[in-house]
Write a protein that holds these residues in place. Structure first.
Motif, PDB file in Angstrom:
ATOM      1  N   TYR A 270       0.671  -1.600   0.049  1.00 11.50           N
ATOM      2  CA  TYR A 270       0.080  -0.009   0.427  1.00 11.50           C
ATOM      3  C   TYR A 270       0.688   1.406  -0.017  1.00 11.50           C
ATOM      4  O   TYR A 270       0.293   2.276   0.345  1.00 11.50           O
ATOM      5  CB  TYR A 270      -0.731  -0.193   1.306  1.00 11.50           C
ATOM      6  N   ALA A 271       1.968   0.866  -0.508  1.00  7.99           N
ATOM      7  CA  ALA A 271       2.834   2.525  -0.566  1.00  7.99           C
ATOM      8  C   ALA A 271       2.633   3.456  -1.845  1.00  7.99           C
ATOM      9  O   ALA A 271       2.367   4.850  -0.670  1.00  7.99           O
ATOM     10  CB  ALA A 271       4.052   1.833  -0.666  1.00  7.99           C
ATOM     11  N   ASP A 272       1.812   2.854  -2.321  1.00  3.74           N
ATOM     12  CA  ASP A 272       0.878   4.484  -3.291  1.00  3.74           C
ATOM     13  C   ASP A 272       0.092   5.244  -2.367  1.00  3.74           C
ATOM     14  O   ASP A 272      -0.891   5.835  -3.320  1.00  3.74           O
ATOM     15  CB  ASP A 272       0.974   3.703  -4.243  1.00  3.74           C
ATOM     16  N   ARG A 273      -0.500   4.894  -1.050  1.00  2.00           N
ATOM     17  CA  ARG A 273      -2.000   5.508  -0.835  1.00  2.00           C
ATOM     18  C   ARG A 273      -1.200   5.910   0.083  1.00  2.00           C
ATOM     19  O   ARG A 273      -2.017   6.792   0.230  1.00  2.00           O
ATOM     20  CB  ARG A 273      -2.759   4.105   0.475  1.00  2.00           C
ATOM     21  N   PHE A 274       0.130   6.408   0.267  1.00  2.00           N
ATOM     22  CA  PHE A 274       0.591   7.671   1.266  1.00  2.00           C
ATOM     23  C   PHE A 274       1.760   8.453   0.301  1.00  2.00           C
ATOM     24  O   PHE A 274       1.696   8.040  -0.714  1.00  2.00           O
ATOM     25  CB  PHE A 274       1.292   6.626   2.434  1.00  2.00           C
ATOM     26  N   LEU A 275       1.594   9.848   1.407  1.00  2.00           N
ATOM     27  CA  LEU A 275       2.641  10.542   0.631  1.00  2.00           C
ATOM     28  C   LEU A 275       4.450   9.722   0.652  1.00  2.00           C
ATOM     29  O   LEU A 275       4.542   8.370   1.259  1.00  2.00           O
ATOM     30  CB  LEU A 275       3.370  11.769   1.324  1.00  2.00           C
ATOM     31  N   GLY A 276       5.495  10.319  -0.109  1.00  2.37           N
ATOM     32  CA  GLY A 276       6.738   9.989   0.254  1.00  2.37           C
ATOM     33  C   GLY A 276       6.975   9.855   1.179  1.00  2.37           C
ATOM     34  O   GLY A 276       6.609  10.752   2.290  1.00  2.37           O
ATOM     35  N   LEU A 277       7.803   9.088   2.189  1.00  2.00           N
ATOM     36  CA  LEU A 277       8.925   9.478   2.772  1.00  2.00           C
ATOM     37  C   LEU A 277       9.423  10.467   3.089  1.00  2.00           C
ATOM     38  O   LEU A 277       8.864  10.708   4.404  1.00  2.00           O
ATOM     39  CB  LEU A 277       9.960   8.188   2.949  1.00  2.00           C
ATOM     40  N   LYS A 278       9.808  11.513   2.590  1.00  2.00           N
ATOM     41  CA  LYS A 278      10.752  12.872   2.469  1.00  2.00           C
ATOM     42  C   LYS A 278       9.139  13.940   2.932  1.00  2.00           C
ATOM     43  O   LYS A 278       9.129  14.238   3.941  1.00  2.00           O
ATOM     44  CB  LYS A 278      11.626  13.084   1.453  1.00  2.00           C
ATOM     45  N   GLN A 279       8.238  13.824   2.158  1.00  2.00           N
ATOM     46  CA  GLN A 279       6.818  14.592   2.635  1.00  2.00           C
ATOM     47  C   GLN A 279       6.758  13.924   3.680  1.00  2.00           C
ATOM     48  O   GLN A 279       6.474  14.995   4.846  1.00  2.00           O
ATOM     49  CB  GLN A 279       6.059  14.388   0.989  1.00  2.00           C
ATOM     50  N   ALA A 280       5.972  12.998   3.880  1.00  4.62           N
ATOM     51  CA  ALA A 280       5.423  12.232   5.432  1.00  4.62           C
ATOM     52  C   ALA A 280       6.729  13.627   6.612  1.00  4.62           C
ATOM     53  O   ALA A 280       5.982  13.703   7.816  1.00  4.62           O
ATOM     54  CB  ALA A 280       5.687  11.168   5.477  1.00  4.62           C
ATOM     55  N   ALA A 281       8.133  12.641   6.075  1.00  4.27           N
ATOM     56  CA  ALA A 281       8.755  12.982   7.426  1.00  4.27           C
ATOM     57  C   ALA A 281       8.744  15.238   7.784  1.00  4.27           C
ATOM     58  O   ALA A 281       8.571  15.168   8.106  1.00  4.27           O
ATOM     59  CB  ALA A 281      10.427  12.905   7.152  1.00  4.27           C
ATOM     60  N   LEU A 282       8.579  15.241   6.530  1.00  2.00           N
ATOM     61  CA  LEU A 282       8.520  16.795   6.383  1.00  2.00           C
ATOM     62  C   LEU A 282       7.324  17.338   7.653  1.00  2.00           C
ATOM     63  O   LEU A 282       7.296  18.011   8.014  1.00  2.00           O
ATOM     64  CB  LEU A 282       8.427  17.795   4.856  1.00  2.00           C
ATOM     65  N   LEU A 283       5.425  16.916   7.136  1.00  2.00           N
ATOM     66  CA  LEU A 283       4.352  16.886   7.917  1.00  2.00           C
ATOM     67  C   LEU A 283       5.193  16.415   9.424  1.00  2.00           C
ATOM     68  O   LEU A 283       4.079  17.392  10.251  1.00  2.00           O
ATOM     69  CB  LEU A 283       3.606  16.030   7.617  1.00  2.00           C
ATOM     70  N   LEU A 284       5.616  15.326   9.628  1.00  2.00           N
ATOM     71  CA  LEU A 284       5.998  14.936  11.061  1.00  2.00           C
ATOM     72  C   LEU A 284       6.489  16.092  11.279  1.00  2.00           C
ATOM     73  O   LEU A 284       6.559  17.220  12.737  1.00  2.00           O
ATOM     74  CB  LEU A 284       6.723  13.659  10.861  1.00  2.00           C
ATOM     75  N   ALA A 285       7.502  16.544  11.126  1.00  2.00           N
ATOM     76  CA  ALA A 285       8.236  17.853  12.048  1.00  2.00           C
ATOM     77  C   ALA A 285       7.577  18.837  11.339  1.00  2.00           C
ATOM     78  O   ALA A 285       7.185  19.493  12.729  1.00  2.00           O
ATOM     79  CB  ALA A 285       9.572  18.348  10.217  1.00  2.00           C
ATOM     80  N   CYS A 286       6.938  19.589  10.816  1.00  2.00           N
ATOM     81  CA  CYS A 286       5.972  20.764  10.658  1.00  2.00           C
ATOM     82  C   CYS A 286       4.826  20.692  12.473  1.00  2.00           C
ATOM     83  O   CYS A 286       4.666  21.263  13.242  1.00  2.00           O
ATOM     84  CB  CYS A 286       5.030  21.105   9.668  1.00  2.00           C
ATOM     85  N   ALA A 287       4.365  18.767  12.829  1.00  3.61           N
ATOM     86  CA  ALA A 287       3.479  18.728  13.964  1.00  3.61           C
ATOM     87  C   ALA A 287       4.185  18.353  15.013  1.00  3.61           C
ATOM     88  O   ALA A 287       3.961  19.104  15.925  1.00  3.61           O
ATOM     89  CB  ALA A 287       2.813  16.956  13.424  1.00  3.61           C
ATOM     90  N   LEU A 288       5.372  18.907  14.957  1.00  5.65           N
ATOM     91  CA  LEU A 288       6.289  18.274  16.214  1.00  5.65           C
ATOM     92  C   LEU A 288       6.756  20.012  16.636  1.00  5.65           C
ATOM     93  O   LEU A 288       6.231  19.784  17.550  1.00  5.65           O
ATOM     94  CB  LEU A 288       7.351  18.094  15.919  1.00  5.65           C
ATOM     95  N   ILE A 289       6.711  21.106  15.554  1.00  6.92           N
ATOM     96  CA  ILE A 289       7.461  22.096  16.351  1.00  6.92           C
ATOM     97  C   ILE A 289       6.119  23.110  16.376  1.00  6.92           C
ATOM     98  O   ILE A 289       6.264  23.716  17.325  1.00  6.92           O
ATOM     99  CB  ILE A 289       8.010  22.815  14.625  1.00  6.92           C
ATOM    100  N   ASN A 290       4.715  22.745  15.928  1.00 12.88           N
ATOM    101  CA  ASN A 290       3.691  23.296  16.097  1.00 12.88           C
ATOM    102  C   ASN A 290       2.757  22.645  17.635  1.00 12.88           C
ATOM    103  O   ASN A 290       2.672  23.625  18.371  1.00 12.88           O
ATOM    104  CB  ASN A 290       2.598  22.654  15.095  1.00 12.88           C
TER     105      ASN A 290
END
Length: 290
Positions: A270-290
């Motif tokens: 199901y890899a095509d159901r989610f964003l790429g690893l870099k994009q997901a990591a960027l979103l997680l970083a934003c959530a962590l900073i927020n």
């Protein structure tokens, strides 16, 4: 207002003046939300219809339904906050946990069933309905008391509440735009596939954030009681300790989620159901900073 009150057999008890202040505040907040929520739903619906005017009627209809469901969720969150503010954290967190599990599962199930844009509407709508039923079932006597109680004295809450409520309104609108506006924008300017990938990934991150912030949210009533009693040292000690636990939980969960997504992509599950690893990591970083 609850600092001088307590529960007896599921109902609020204490001095009549304190009970009057509590229920008059609840009534004032409810009336305020009954005005604000329809206005917000109408504005959100109009903006969405204009934004998706070039799309099909089904897309615009789904947006209107999503706006109504979101407005209903805001009203339910008011009653959750009221009950949690009465130092009933355990019950509210149990309800939140159930909703946090049910809503993503329903959204994913609806997406797998190829319901497309209706997935979020149905998933969130059923989730809010479950939350409402659980909330009422936690303490029916209190909610009946709230509906029947008629305060004899009603303070002018507009002077003390509105100065804080407009800040909450801005915070809510900012959070809504920050977390939920991306999917329709990506849908319109990129593609439905990318919007679905972002939506699923963002849903996982929001679920993680809900679990992490529980450390702090569960102690909000106790923090408010410390503030009302001017116990500044206890307030600050508890706040910073719980904030640290929230950060560590979010950080550890983010690492775990990146690891899981990496495994899914490596084995093409199901890899095509989610964003790429870099994009997901960027979103997680934003959530962590927020």
């Amino acid at each position: 207002e609850y600092a001088r009150l307590h529960f007896v057999n599921g109902e609020i008890a204490g001095e009549h003046a304190d009970i009057d202040r509590l229920f008059s505040l609840i009534r004032y907040s409810t009336r305020l939300y009954l005005i604000v929520v329809p206005v917000a739903v109408a504005l959100l619906s109009v903006v969405g219809v204009v934004f998706f005017w070039s799309n099909t009627v089904s897309i615009r209809s789904a947006w209107i339904m999503f706006s109504i469901v979101s407005g209903s969720g805001l009203l339910i969150s008011l009653f959750q906050s009221i009950y949690q503010g009465l130092d009933r954290v355990e019950e509210i967190q149990f309800n939140t946990l159930i909703s946090t599990i049910i809503v993503p599962l329903l959204n994913w199930a609806m997406l797998l069933a190829r319901t497309r844009v209706c997935a979020l509407v149905v998933g969130n709508g059923v989730g809010f309905l479950v939350t409402l039923l659980l909330l009422y079932g936690t303490n029916k006597r209190f909610w009946r008391q709230m509906l029947k109680y008629r305060p004899r004295e009603t303070p002018r809450w507009s002077h003390t509440v509105l100065s804080l409520q407009w800040r909450y309104a801005i915070s809510w609108a900012s959070g809504y735009l920050m977390f939920y506006l991306f999917v329709p924008v990506i849908y319109k300017f990129s593609s439905p596939i990318q919007a679905g990938r972002f939506g699923l990934t963002n849903n996982l991150i929001l679920t993680l954030s809900s679990f992490s912030i529980a450390w702090l949210l569960t102690s909000l009533p106790r923090l408010n009681i410390h503030a009302s009693r001017h116990e500044e040292r206890r307030l600050l000690h508890r706040f910073w300790r719980l904030s640290g636990l929230t950060f560590l939980t979010q950080f550890g969960g983010s690492l775990l989620l990146v690891f899981v997504l990496a495994i899914l992509q490596h084995f093409h599950i199901y890899a095509d159901r989610f964003l790429g690893l870099k994009q997901a990591a960027l979103l997680l970083a934003c959530a962590l900073i927020n």
